[in-house]
Design a protein around this motif. Structure first.
Motif, mmCIF file in Angstrom:
data_model
loop_
_atom_site.group_PDB
_atom_site.id
_atom_site.type_symbol
_atom_site.label_atom_id
_atom_site.label_comp_id
_atom_site.label_asym_id
_atom_site.label_seq_id
_atom_site.Cartn_x
_atom_site.Cartn_y
_atom_site.Cartn_z
ATOM 1 N N PHE A 91 4.010 8.547 4.426
ATOM 2 C CA PHE A 91 3.606 8.993 3.099
ATOM 3 C C PHE A 91 4.663 8.539 2.103
ATOM 4 O O PHE A 91 5.852 8.687 2.341
ATOM 5 N N GLY A 92 4.232 8.010 0.976
ATOM 6 C CA GLY A 92 5.163 7.569 -0.053
ATOM 7 C C GLY A 92 5.270 8.530 -1.213
ATOM 8 O O GLY A 92 6.275 8.570 -1.906
ATOM 9 N N VAL A 93 4.214 9.330 -1.421
ATOM 10 C CA VAL A 93 4.177 10.248 -2.554
ATOM 11 C C VAL A 93 3.526 11.553 -2.118
ATOM 12 O O VAL A 93 2.497 11.547 -1.448
ATOM 13 N N LEU A 94 4.132 12.684 -2.505
ATOM 14 C CA LEU A 94 3.539 14.009 -2.340
ATOM 15 C C LEU A 94 3.206 14.520 -3.724
ATOM 16 O O LEU A 94 4.026 14.404 -4.638
ATOM 17 N N ILE A 95 2.011 15.084 -3.873
ATOM 18 C CA ILE A 95 1.628 15.653 -5.159
ATOM 19 C C ILE A 95 1.209 17.097 -4.942
ATOM 20 O O ILE A 95 0.374 17.397 -4.098
ATOM 21 N N ASN B 215 -8.972 13.719 -9.774
ATOM 22 C CA ASN B 215 -8.470 13.918 -11.138
ATOM 23 C C ASN B 215 -6.950 13.909 -11.181
ATOM 24 O O ASN B 215 -6.351 13.385 -12.116
ATOM 25 N N THR B 216 -6.322 14.473 -10.157
ATOM 26 C CA THR B 216 -4.862 14.464 -10.103
ATOM 27 C C THR B 216 -4.347 13.047 -9.869
ATOM 28 O O THR B 216 -3.340 12.644 -10.462
ATOM 29 N N PHE B 217 -5.026 12.282 -9.037
ATOM 30 C CA PHE B 217 -4.646 10.885 -8.835
ATOM 31 C C PHE B 217 -4.764 10.114 -10.153
ATOM 32 O O PHE B 217 -3.892 9.307 -10.486
ATOM 33 N N SER B 218 -5.806 10.375 -10.902
ATOM 34 C CA SER B 218 -5.979 9.724 -12.207
ATOM 35 C C SER B 218 -4.799 10.058 -13.126
ATOM 36 O O SER B 218 -4.269 9.175 -13.807
ATOM 37 N N ASP B 219 -4.372 11.319 -13.139
ATOM 38 C CA ASP B 219 -3.193 11.712 -13.932
ATOM 39 C C ASP B 219 -1.942 10.994 -13.433
ATOM 40 O O ASP B 219 -1.098 10.577 -14.227
ATOM 41 N N PHE B 220 -1.814 10.829 -12.126
ATOM 42 C CA PHE B 220 -0.672 10.128 -11.542
ATOM 43 C C PHE B 220 -0.633 8.678 -12.027
ATOM 44 O O PHE B 220 0.410 8.186 -12.460
ATOM 45 N N VAL C 254 8.128 13.002 -5.083
ATOM 46 C CA VAL C 254 7.358 14.235 -5.229
ATOM 47 C C VAL C 254 7.009 14.421 -6.699
ATOM 48 O O VAL C 254 7.865 14.317 -7.569
ATOM 49 N N PHE C 255 5.731 14.690 -6.953
ATOM 50 C CA PHE C 255 5.237 14.916 -8.305
ATOM 51 C C PHE C 255 4.508 16.245 -8.354
ATOM 52 O O PHE C 255 3.950 16.687 -7.351
ATOM 53 N N MET D 125 0.834 -1.183 0.000
ATOM 54 C CA MET D 125 0.000 0.000 0.000
ATOM 55 C C MET D 125 0.880 1.247 0.000
ATOM 56 O O MET D 125 1.896 1.305 0.675
ATOM 57 N N VAL D 126 0.466 2.244 -0.754
ATOM 58 C CA VAL D 126 1.162 3.526 -0.820
ATOM 59 C C VAL D 126 0.222 4.604 -0.305
ATOM 60 O O VAL D 126 -0.968 4.595 -0.603
ATOM 61 N N ARG D 127 0.788 5.531 0.473
ATOM 62 C CA ARG D 127 0.000 6.665 0.966
ATOM 63 C C ARG D 127 0.422 7.901 0.176
ATOM 64 O O ARG D 127 1.593 8.286 0.207
ATOM 65 N N ILE D 128 -0.541 8.493 -0.535
ATOM 66 C CA ILE D 128 -0.283 9.667 -1.362
ATOM 67 C C ILE D 128 -0.947 10.866 -0.698
ATOM 68 O O ILE D 128 -2.126 10.819 -0.361
ATOM 69 N N VAL D 129 -0.190 11.955 -0.519
ATOM 70 C CA VAL D 129 -0.712 13.129 0.185
ATOM 71 C C VAL D 129 -0.800 14.333 -0.757
ATOM 72 O O VAL D 129 0.081 14.547 -1.587
ATOM 73 N N PHE D 130 -1.896 15.066 -0.606
ATOM 74 C CA PHE D 130 -2.178 16.255 -1.400
ATOM 75 C C PHE D 130 -2.482 17.419 -0.460
ATOM 76 O O PHE D 130 -3.253 17.253 0.489
ATOM 77 N N PRO D 131 -1.955 18.625 -0.725
ATOM 78 C CA PRO D 131 -2.343 19.793 0.073
ATOM 79 C C PRO D 131 -3.704 20.298 -0.427
ATOM 80 O O PRO D 131 -3.905 20.461 -1.633
ATOM 81 N N THR D 132 -4.639 20.531 0.486
ATOM 82 C CA THR D 132 -5.973 21.013 0.105
ATOM 83 C C THR D 132 -6.454 22.068 1.103
ATOM 84 O O THR D 132 -5.932 22.151 2.210
ATOM 85 N N ASN D 133 -7.446 22.845 0.702
ATOM 86 C CA ASN D 133 -8.047 23.834 1.602
ATOM 87 C C ASN D 133 -9.493 23.516 1.908
ATOM 88 O O ASN D 133 -10.133 24.236 2.652
ATOM 89 N N GLN D 134 -10.003 22.467 1.325
ATOM 90 C CA GLN D 134 -11.377 22.074 1.570
ATOM 91 C C GLN D 134 -11.403 20.660 2.119
ATOM 92 O O GLN D 134 -10.590 19.831 1.729
ATOM 93 N N LYS D 135 -12.325 20.402 2.973
ATOM 94 C CA LYS D 135 -12.439 19.086 3.601
ATOM 95 C C LYS D 135 -13.544 18.306 2.880
ATOM 96 O O LYS D 135 -14.578 17.989 3.457
#
Length: 112
Positions: free
Chosen positions: A64-68, A98-103, A87-88, A1-11
């Protein structure tokens, strides 16, 4: 399993827009991924919103394994690589999903 993290301002889980930097984000949206499948989604309050140095520790502590990011933020990529974090960047401000789909489709740029 990989944990991918994204910075966001909405929950709003994986429909939150990805922010341009970790310093500008209120939340971290984390996808737990197995292969190309999302197995879980977490949204946590960004514990270090104005500290690039703390990103490294946060990645280690939370495995975390990936930062986007949506643009090339000045973060300590060398230190993250030593910790096993890739880092991507994405050119546009898309949603997490949508960003995960691009990844998955290898459309993102890997920061070297």
């Amino acid at each position: 399993m990989v944990r991918i993290v994204f910075p966001t301002n909405q929950k709003m889980s994986y429909i939150s827009p990805v922010e341009s930097t970790f310093e500008d984000s209120k939340y971290l949206t984390i996808l737990n991924v197995r292969g190309q499948n999302i197995t879980a989604v977490e949204t946590i309050k960004n514990p270090h919103p104005h500290s690039k140095e703390e990103i490294i520790r946060e990645c280690k502590d939370n495995h975390f394994g990936v930062l986007i990011l949506s643009e090339n933020e000045k973060i300590p990529v060398g230190e993250l690589k030593k910790s096993g974090v890739s880092v991507f960047t994405s050119n546009t401000n898309k949603t997490v999903l949508n960003t995960f789909s691009d990844f998955v489709q290898d459309k993102l740029k890997k920061v070297k």
